[in-house]
Design an enzyme around this catalytic site. Sequence first.
Site, PDB file in Angstrom:
ATOM      1  N   GLU A 174       2.646   1.185  -3.473  1.00  0.00           N
ATOM      2  CA  GLU A 174       1.539   0.595  -2.797  1.00  0.00           C
ATOM      3  C   GLU A 174      -0.164  -0.079  -3.547  1.00  0.00           C
ATOM      4  O   GLU A 174      -0.378   0.842  -4.418  1.00  0.00           O
ATOM      5  CB  GLU A 174       1.260  -0.017  -1.024  1.00  0.00           C
ATOM      6  CG  GLU A 174       2.127   0.260  -0.870  1.00  0.00           C
ATOM      7  CD  GLU A 174       2.748   0.789   0.849  1.00  0.00           C
ATOM      8  OE1 GLU A 174       1.675   0.545   1.385  1.00  0.00           O
ATOM      9  OE2 GLU A 174       3.501   1.012   0.927  1.00  0.00           O
ATOM     10  N   CYS A 281       4.698   7.722   2.026  1.00  0.00           N
ATOM     11  CA  CYS A 281       6.141   8.551   1.718  1.00  0.00           C
ATOM     12  C   CYS A 281       5.605  10.315   1.734  1.00  0.00           C
ATOM     13  O   CYS A 281       6.802  10.915   1.525  1.00  0.00           O
ATOM     14  CB  CYS A 281       6.307   7.341   0.182  1.00  0.00           C
ATOM     15  SG  CYS A 281       7.291   6.151   0.555  1.00  0.00           S
TER      16      CYS A 281
HETATM   17  C1  UDX Z   1       4.427   6.693  -3.603  1.00  0.00           C
HETATM   18  C2  UDX Z   1       4.785   6.911  -5.316  1.00  0.00           C
HETATM   19  O1  UDX Z   1       3.159   6.633  -6.340  1.00  0.00           O
HETATM   20  C3  UDX Z   1       5.256   6.112  -4.915  1.00  0.00           C
HETATM   21  O2  UDX Z   1       6.028   6.423  -6.545  1.00  0.00           O
HETATM   22  C4  UDX Z   1       6.649   5.962  -4.368  1.00  0.00           C
HETATM   23  O3  UDX Z   1       7.709   5.032  -4.289  1.00  0.00           O
HETATM   24  C5  UDX Z   1       6.405   6.273  -2.997  1.00  0.00           C
HETATM   25  O4  UDX Z   1       5.590   6.975  -2.731  1.00  0.00           O
HETATM   26  P1  UDX Z   1       2.144   5.148  -2.801  1.00  0.00           P
HETATM   27  O5  UDX Z   1       1.932   6.365  -2.077  1.00  0.00           O
HETATM   28  O6  UDX Z   1       2.424   3.891  -2.074  1.00  0.00           O
HETATM   29  O7  UDX Z   1       3.407   5.867  -3.397  1.00  0.00           O
HETATM   30  O8  UDX Z   1       1.263   5.271  -3.025  1.00  0.00           O
HETATM   31  P2  UDX Z   1       0.575   6.192  -4.649  1.00  0.00           P
HETATM   32  O9  UDX Z   1      -0.248   5.522  -5.211  1.00  0.00           O
HETATM   33  O10 UDX Z   1       1.069   6.817  -4.627  1.00  0.00           O
HETATM   34  O11 UDX Z   1      -1.177   6.661  -4.149  1.00  0.00           O
HETATM   35  C6  UDX Z   1      -0.232   8.050  -2.638  1.00  0.00           C
HETATM   36  C7  UDX Z   1      -1.987   8.623  -2.130  1.00  0.00           C
HETATM   37  O12 UDX Z   1      -2.314   9.542  -3.052  1.00  0.00           O
HETATM   38  C8  UDX Z   1      -3.414   7.295  -2.060  1.00  0.00           C
HETATM   39  O13 UDX Z   1      -3.698   7.656  -0.337  1.00  0.00           O
HETATM   40  C9  UDX Z   1      -3.913   8.010  -3.113  1.00  0.00           C
HETATM   41  O14 UDX Z   1      -5.646   7.179  -2.194  1.00  0.00           O
HETATM   42  C10 UDX Z   1      -3.861   9.377  -3.376  1.00  0.00           C
HETATM   43  N1  UDX Z   1      -3.680  10.003  -4.167  1.00  0.00           N
HETATM   44  C11 UDX Z   1      -3.160   9.129  -5.579  1.00  0.00           C
HETATM   45  C12 UDX Z   1      -4.929  10.865  -4.507  1.00  0.00           C
HETATM   46  O15 UDX Z   1      -5.781  11.182  -3.620  1.00  0.00           O
HETATM   47  N2  UDX Z   1      -4.962  10.813  -6.161  1.00  0.00           N
HETATM   48  C13 UDX Z   1      -4.520  10.535  -7.587  1.00  0.00           C
HETATM   49  O16 UDX Z   1      -5.274  11.075  -8.500  1.00  0.00           O
HETATM   50  C14 UDX Z   1      -3.414   9.334  -7.137  1.00  0.00           C
HETATM   51  P1  ADP Z   2       8.986   0.469   4.061  1.00  0.00           P
HETATM   52  O1  ADP Z   2       7.936   0.755   3.474  1.00  0.00           O
HETATM   53  O2  ADP Z   2      10.136   1.720   4.281  1.00  0.00           O
HETATM   54  O3  ADP Z   2       9.470  -0.686   3.530  1.00  0.00           O
HETATM   55  P2  ADP Z   2       8.708  -1.091   6.740  1.00  0.00           P
HETATM   56  O4  ADP Z   2       8.068  -0.299   7.787  1.00  0.00           O
HETATM   57  O5  ADP Z   2       7.145  -1.537   6.317  1.00  0.00           O
HETATM   58  O6  ADP Z   2       8.816   0.263   5.569  1.00  0.00           O
HETATM   59  O7  ADP Z   2      10.149  -1.887   7.085  1.00  0.00           O
HETATM   60  C1  ADP Z   2      11.078  -1.399   7.138  1.00  0.00           C
HETATM   61  C2  ADP Z   2      11.457  -2.819   8.171  1.00  0.00           C
HETATM   62  O8  ADP Z   2      13.031  -2.807   8.113  1.00  0.00           O
HETATM   63  C3  ADP Z   2      10.526  -3.708   8.834  1.00  0.00           C
HETATM   64  O9  ADP Z   2      10.136  -4.079   9.256  1.00  0.00           O
HETATM   65  C4  ADP Z   2      11.834  -3.302  10.435  1.00  0.00           C
HETATM   66  O10 ADP Z   2      11.727  -3.855  11.377  1.00  0.00           O
HETATM   67  C5  ADP Z   2      13.221  -3.672   9.970  1.00  0.00           C
HETATM   68  N1  ADP Z   2      14.762  -2.879   9.952  1.00  0.00           N
HETATM   69  C6  ADP Z   2      14.605  -2.032  10.713  1.00  0.00           C
HETATM   70  N2  ADP Z   2      15.553  -1.456  11.061  1.00  0.00           N
HETATM   71  C7  ADP Z   2      16.481  -2.756  10.592  1.00  0.00           C
HETATM   72  C8  ADP Z   2      17.942  -3.469  10.834  1.00  0.00           C
HETATM   73  N3  ADP Z   2      19.099  -2.518  11.688  1.00  0.00           N
HETATM   74  N4  ADP Z   2      18.144  -4.647  10.894  1.00  0.00           N
HETATM   75  C9  ADP Z   2      16.743  -5.129  10.368  1.00  0.00           C
HETATM   76  N5  ADP Z   2      15.323  -4.776   9.971  1.00  0.00           N
HETATM   77  C10 ADP Z   2      15.790  -3.682  10.375  1.00  0.00           C
END
Ligand code: UDX
Ligand code: ADP
Length: 471
Positions: A174, A281
């Site tokens: 993200e 994640c």
């Molecule tokens: C992560 C993975 O990077 C991505 O590949 C996977 O699909 C989803 O999970 P995300 O959680 O969106 O992505 O962001 P990311 O940039 O990985 O950061 C995760 C956390 O780690 C954040 O809180 C960030 O601030 C922290 N972070 C990241 C650190 O503290 N130090 C770093 O060097 C990098």
């Molecule tokens: P991610 O970061 O994995 O995308 P989110 O919570 O942002 O997770 O998004 C997941 C979305 O899936 C939510 O908006 C939720 O309402 C939707 N969702 C969950 N179950 C169903 C379903 N059975 N049909 C359609 N949408 C769904």
Amino acid sequence: MESKIKNICCIGAGYVGGPTMAVLADKCPHINVSVVDINQSRIDAWNNEDLTLLPIYEPGLKAIVRRCRNKNLYFSDEVEKNIAKADMIFISVNTPTKTKGIGAGQASDLKWIEKSARQIANFAQEETIVVEKSTLPVRTAETIQRILRETNKNNSLDKKKTFSVLSNPEFLAEGTAIKDLENPDRVLIGGEDIKAIEELKKIYLNWIDPSKIIISNIWSSELSKLIANAFLAQRISSINSITSLCEATGANITEVSKAIGLDSRIGTKFITPGPGFGGSCFKKDILNLIYICNYYGLKEVADYWSKVLDINQWQKQRITEIIIKNLFGTVNGKKLAILGFAFKANTNDTRESPAIEICKNLINEGANLAIYDPKVSSDQIEKELNISQSNYNEENFTDGSWESQEDLGCALKGSDAAIILTEWDMFQELNWAELTKLMRPPYWIFDTRNITKKNLEDLEGLNLWRLGIDQ
Ligand code: UDX
Ligand code: ADP
């Protein structure tokens, strides 16, 4: 290469489904993409005329939605109808950690996945490729496959229906989602059905070099996603564990991080210290990994990965204690400004943000927090803290409270400390010489992201604490 896929449906319009399908639609104008969700208000927000009100803030997303929406990219709450139209269905629903029952606190709750699979089994037509996009425990594809097969077997009218299940994990982060989707390090497709794999590959070939598309068996694909996240989180816990050692010894974590990162075997990424990793994640995936290791009797492996989470937890606790200690041992009745609530910069997502725990700890100690984040709404903060917002009043508040501030100056006014928790660019540029005039001396800046400029040390009257740097 002629593609058979004309209509794609994505179930789940969240942080993964929304941006992923926006980029896919942008790169494949010949394919109609419908993103469906049961959450009506989320769909309404995706369809809002005012693009600043999209449900997700992600740099570059607005421009793509402006280009593609209602041309070949649609957002809808008509789940069944769009499933019926689709040749290929992506599942991008949420899979949070289970809160009850077997595996509570570790295993993922697959009820939304299961519901989606049943809807697909009932409403899909003829040949459908089902692509698993959510981050899932290993062997979820098998669950999806079984639901599709068994439901279909009982439905004698639909003998012509066939399903192929593929795993195609999403690696976007993200805040950089659009860039990551447009130019990924790799695309991983796991599966057995060669024809289905080829169809999905053809879609990616519209913008991705073939050398970056790798094929594996379905379990390797599912496991790779968990392990990639576990390794990334492990690097962060490793560097964070050293911040405390630097503070104790007089070494400087920025210097250590730079020195080790220049070793090409280590590399510079994911060794930036911070208040602990957040996001939807890392914690969930490591908990999943611990769960499956224990399930297979691999206790040592489970314990090893547990430590990555322990250090993450400890870092948040440690930071709270340092703040309290420096503010003469108490924050009771004091106003503290919180700069940043999102789990990282450039997103409005707050899931597992380290700010949640640090803020809760400080409120428990009786502090009154004025929280400022450029993209996170007060409703969202309230949901995460699970404490009602109350406006700060110097005289009455000693029980701990919080309020959201849209103006940074108002947040800082009369505060004893500014606590930087998210590394938003704007926090790097702040004019502290002016801002500290609003604060109550002796004022503190606690910089948990090490983004404040070095010359702050020369500012008269300012007490500066930076993570992993001798004070
Ligand atoms: C992560 C993975 O990077 C991505 O590949 C996977 O699909 C989803 O999970 P995300 O959680 O969106 O992505 O962001 P990311 O940039 O990985 O950061 C995760 C956390 O780690 C954040 O809180 C960030 O601030 C922290 N972070 C990241 C650190 O503290 N130090 C770093 O060097 C990098
Ligand atoms: P991610 O970061 O994995 O995308 P989110 O919570 O942002 O997770 O998004 C997941 C979305 O899936 C939510 O908006 C939720 O309402 C939707 N969702 C969950 N179950 C169903 C379903 N059975 N049909 C359609 N949408 C769904």
